[in-house]
Design a protein around this motif. Structure first.
Motif, PDB file in Angstrom:
ATOM      1  N   ILE A  31      47.484  11.029  -1.888  1.00 44.48           N
ATOM      2  CA  ILE A  31      48.247  11.366  -0.688  1.00 44.48           C
ATOM      3  C   ILE A  31      49.496  11.365  -0.448  1.00 44.48           C
ATOM      4  CG2 ILE A  31      48.094  10.934   2.047  1.00 44.48           C
ATOM      5  CD1 ILE A  31      45.107  10.156   1.777  1.00 44.48           C
ATOM      6  N   GLU A  32      49.903  10.105  -1.028  1.00 41.33           N
ATOM      7  CA  GLU A  32      51.524  10.150  -0.900  1.00 41.33           C
ATOM      8  C   GLU A  32      52.237  10.881  -1.758  1.00 41.33           C
ATOM      9  OE1 GLU A  32      54.906   6.527  -1.452  1.00 41.33           O
ATOM     10  OE2 GLU A  32      52.683   6.103  -1.885  1.00 41.33           O
ATOM     11  N   ARG A  33      51.611  11.382  -2.895  1.00 41.60           N
ATOM     12  CA  ARG A  33      52.159  12.513  -3.939  1.00 41.60           C
ATOM     13  C   ARG A  33      52.245  13.791  -3.289  1.00 41.60           C
ATOM     14  NH1 ARG A  33      49.094  13.411  -9.553  1.00 41.60           N
ATOM     15  NH2 ARG A  33      47.425  14.172  -7.956  1.00 41.60           N
TER      16      ARG A  33
ATOM     17  N   GLY B 167      52.112  19.093  -1.512  1.00 36.41           N
ATOM     18  CA  GLY B 167      50.868  19.527  -1.913  1.00 36.41           C
ATOM     19  C   GLY B 167      50.543  18.709  -3.252  1.00 36.41           C
ATOM     20  N   ALA B 168      49.065  18.942  -3.592  1.00 33.75           N
ATOM     21  CA  ALA B 168      48.737  18.477  -4.570  1.00 33.75           C
ATOM     22  C   ALA B 168      49.351  19.017  -6.035  1.00 33.75           C
ATOM     23  CB  ALA B 168      47.115  18.415  -4.614  1.00 33.75           C
TER      24      ALA B 168
ATOM     25  N   LYS C 162      40.862   3.104  -3.659  1.00 37.77           N
ATOM     26  CA  LYS C 162      41.685   2.960  -2.476  1.00 37.77           C
ATOM     27  C   LYS C 162      43.179   3.364  -2.933  1.00 37.77           C
ATOM     28  CE  LYS C 162      42.520   0.451   1.980  1.00 37.77           C
ATOM     29  NZ  LYS C 162      44.060   0.614   1.738  1.00 37.77           N
ATOM     30  N   ARG C 163      43.593   2.847  -4.129  1.00 36.05           N
ATOM     31  CA  ARG C 163      44.958   2.856  -4.460  1.00 36.05           C
ATOM     32  C   ARG C 163      45.239   4.104  -5.172  1.00 36.05           C
ATOM     33  NH1 ARG C 163      48.828   2.935  -4.827  1.00 36.05           N
ATOM     34  NH2 ARG C 163      49.767   2.323  -6.790  1.00 36.05           N
ATOM     35  N   VAL C 164      44.211   4.853  -5.757  1.00 32.76           N
ATOM     36  CA  VAL C 164      44.391   6.258  -6.294  1.00 32.76           C
ATOM     37  C   VAL C 164      44.255   7.141  -5.037  1.00 32.76           C
ATOM     38  CG1 VAL C 164      43.233   7.848  -7.736  1.00 32.76           C
ATOM     39  CG2 VAL C 164      43.328   5.774  -8.497  1.00 32.76           C
TER      40      VAL C 164
END
Length: 583
Positions: free
Chosen positions: A104-106, A112-113, A97-99
């Protein structure tokens, strides 16, 4: 971001939580390695006790004992494997969940990824922990013990085994030096080729319509080919070193047999000890050989761990905030500056505005003037570099995420729906969503009748990115998603760009209803028709506010400026025409 060296990272804490399982694995590994002594001891006792005594009873007893110990070995190996799999799963479940949220936040912050998929990195780490490599790590400390037993049989046998272990360790270190950098480079090319492939799948219609397939294939093939070259080089090097280590182990085991035979002929070693020494030395060399074979998995897991540590440290979990009253929709921006996601050019400069509940703001301006960036700053997907964005007096970053989930609706310029049903998309995939709330949102967006005409109505599967719908249908369902749970602040980025006349009329009805219900609406618009429902107008130009105020005042000023510009252009053009006439 600085961190205290004494403070454990989230990844370290997750591994720390797995210590009981790792301790149990260590205890089981000790028992496994003790039972591995069954073979050498059985050989010594058979050759040195059962055969000289010609005793069937002794042979039977030793055979039953050997069978029992090997059965225990098999059972313990199975238990150890299952414990490691569950440790890997627990690690993944603890951090996923944290990852997921940090990734998403990054993507939001960096546009973008970037780099590898973080969830994929967590999967790499989980698979590593559940694989065979950790077992090798637990078995490695027993290498000196096996060499010690060989030494007890005869010092020369111990020294021979030690020489083999030293050689294999040197091969393992060489393997690390030669493959670590190559693995990183291969991963970079693989990530880029995967990204190109994802882009092609997402834009397949453009690729097909403009006959870009061959060119896109060449682009993807170049990146994928470089990744394959690097991976082949790594595999070739790893297989070469693995073959060398396996060959050395076999030669050394046979050499130990020959050395044992020589010592037996000299009277310094019994016949049973010859084979026992070969087995002991082979078992001592096994962890080093297995480590060489699984070194690439270790390198990949180590790199994934570093990336995950960096991600989780750069994007820590949000601190819990005080539960505020549900926002009414009072929006205020004060002296806001914003840059591109990578921290480069400044896109917004000194933007200020204020809206009360029930007011509609139309944001207009030429392309590239910062309108969409302003929308992202308002909803919080882009943090301002300076200035503040406040909702009901509280900074947007302070609000509880669950409150904003039901209080802010946002429709970007390009509506992206998710692979799921119409109902799931409107409900934002909330598992506790009620049918009444979903239908109410669709009716508020004037999309209910449109949805009923779909093959399975609200249960129609949309496919990836809503590919089963037209652009206008996606926009209408995207608007329904925005209006789910009656948010108090609604931001729409060109909501009528793909709508026909009926859709535009439905949108106008929706805006009127939102105004009457006291909702705050910010609407990015290119079509001047959208200004008819606006209470205020903000004109953007080059990232700055060139005009802001009540609609009628701004439109009057805008019309006067346009007339002045037209007159000035006419006056400038008149002398030029006269000059041409005289000529």
């Amino acid at each position: 971001m600085s961190h205290s060296p004494l403070k454990r990272t989230e990844l370290e804490q997750a591994f720390r939580a797995a210590r009981p399982g790792l301790f149990a694995t260590g205890v089981i590994s000790m028992a496994i390695n003790l039972t591995m002594l069954t073979g050498p001891l059985f050989m010594i006792l058979v050759y040195d006790r059962a055969l000289p005594s010609q005793s069937y009873q002794t042979l039977l007893g030793l055979s039953v004992l050997m069978l029992g110990l090997y059965s225990v070995f098999g059972l313990l190996s199975l238990v150890r494997s299952r414990i490691l799999v569950r440790i890997g799963n627990r690690l993944g479940n603890t951090l996923e969940k944290r990852v997921f949220e940090a990734q998403i936040e990054r993507s939001v912050k960096e546009g973008g990824a970037k780099g590898r998929d973080a969830v994929g990195d967590l999967g790499t780490l989980r698979d590593f922990m559940g694989g065979s490599t950790p077992a090798v790590i637990f078995d490695a400390p027993w290498t000196p013990i096996y060499l010690g037993f060989a030494y007890l049989l005869h010092p020369w046998l111990g020294y021979a085994g030690l020489a083999g272990v030293v050689f294999l360790l040197a091969v393992a270190m060489l393997n690390n030096v030669l493959t670590q950098r190559g693995v990183a480079r291969a991963n970079q090319f693989q990530v880029r080729s995967n990204r190109v492939l994802n882009d092609v799948n997402r834009n397949h219609e453009v690729a097909h319509a403009m006959r870009m397939r061959d060119d896109l294939y060449d682009h993807w093939h170049g990146l994928n080919g470089q990744a394959q070259v690097k991976q082949s080089q790594i595999s070739d090097m790893a297989s070469t070193l693995s073959s060398i280590s396996r060959t050395v182990r076999l030669i050394l085991q046979s050499a130990v047999l020959g050395l044992g035979a020589y010592l037996a002929i000299s009277g310094d070693l019994s016949a049973g000890s010859i084979i026992a020494a070969s087995v002991l030395v082979g078992r001592a060399l096994a962890p080093a050989e297995q480590a060489i074979g699984s070194w690439r998995q270790y390198v990949l897991a180590s790199a994934a761990r570093k990336r995950l540590n960096s991600l989780l440290e750069d994007y820590p979990p949000a601190n819990p905030s005080v539960q505020l009253p549900q926002p009414r929709g009072v929006l205020e921006l004060k002296n806001v500056f914003a840059t591109t996601p990578n921290g480069g050019a400044t896109v917004l400069r000194n933007v200020s505005l204020s809206l009360d509940p029930g007011e509609v703001l139309a944001v207009i301006g030429p392309s590239g003037s910062g309108k969409s960036t302003l929308a992202r700053v308002i909803v919080g997907t882009l943090e301002p570099s300076r200035g503040s964005v406040r909702l009901d007096g509280a900074d947007m970053s302070y609000w509880n995420a669950l409150q904003l989930r039901d209080s802010v609706g946002y429709m970007p310029q390009t509506v992206e729906l998710f692979d799921g049903t119409v109902r799931e998309n409107i409900a934002r995939f909330q598992v506790d969503a009620s049918d009444a709330d979903v239908v109410a949102a669709a009716q508020a967006a004037n999309a209910h009748d449109l949805i009923l005409k779909l093959p399975d109505a609200y249960d129609t599967s949309l496919g990836e990115s809503g590919s089963a719908l037209s652009g206008g249908e996606r926009q209408r369902i995207g608007l329904a998603r925005v209006l789910y749970k009656n948010p108090s602040l609604i931001v729409l980025d060109e909501p009528n760009s793909n709508l026909d006349a009926a859709g535009t009329a439905a949108l106008s009805m929706t805006i009127d209803r939102l105004k009457s219900e006291g909702r705050t609406v910010v609407m990015i618009a290119h079509r001047l028709g959208a200004l008819n429902q606006a209470d205020k107008v903000l004109v953007m130009d080059g990232g700055t506010v060139s005009a802001y105020g009540p609609r009628d005042e701004i439109l009057r000023t805008y019309s006067e400026n346009r007339n002045k510009k037209a007159s000035a252009d006419a006056e400038t053009a008149a002398p030029k025409r006269e000059g041409k006439t005289n000529a």
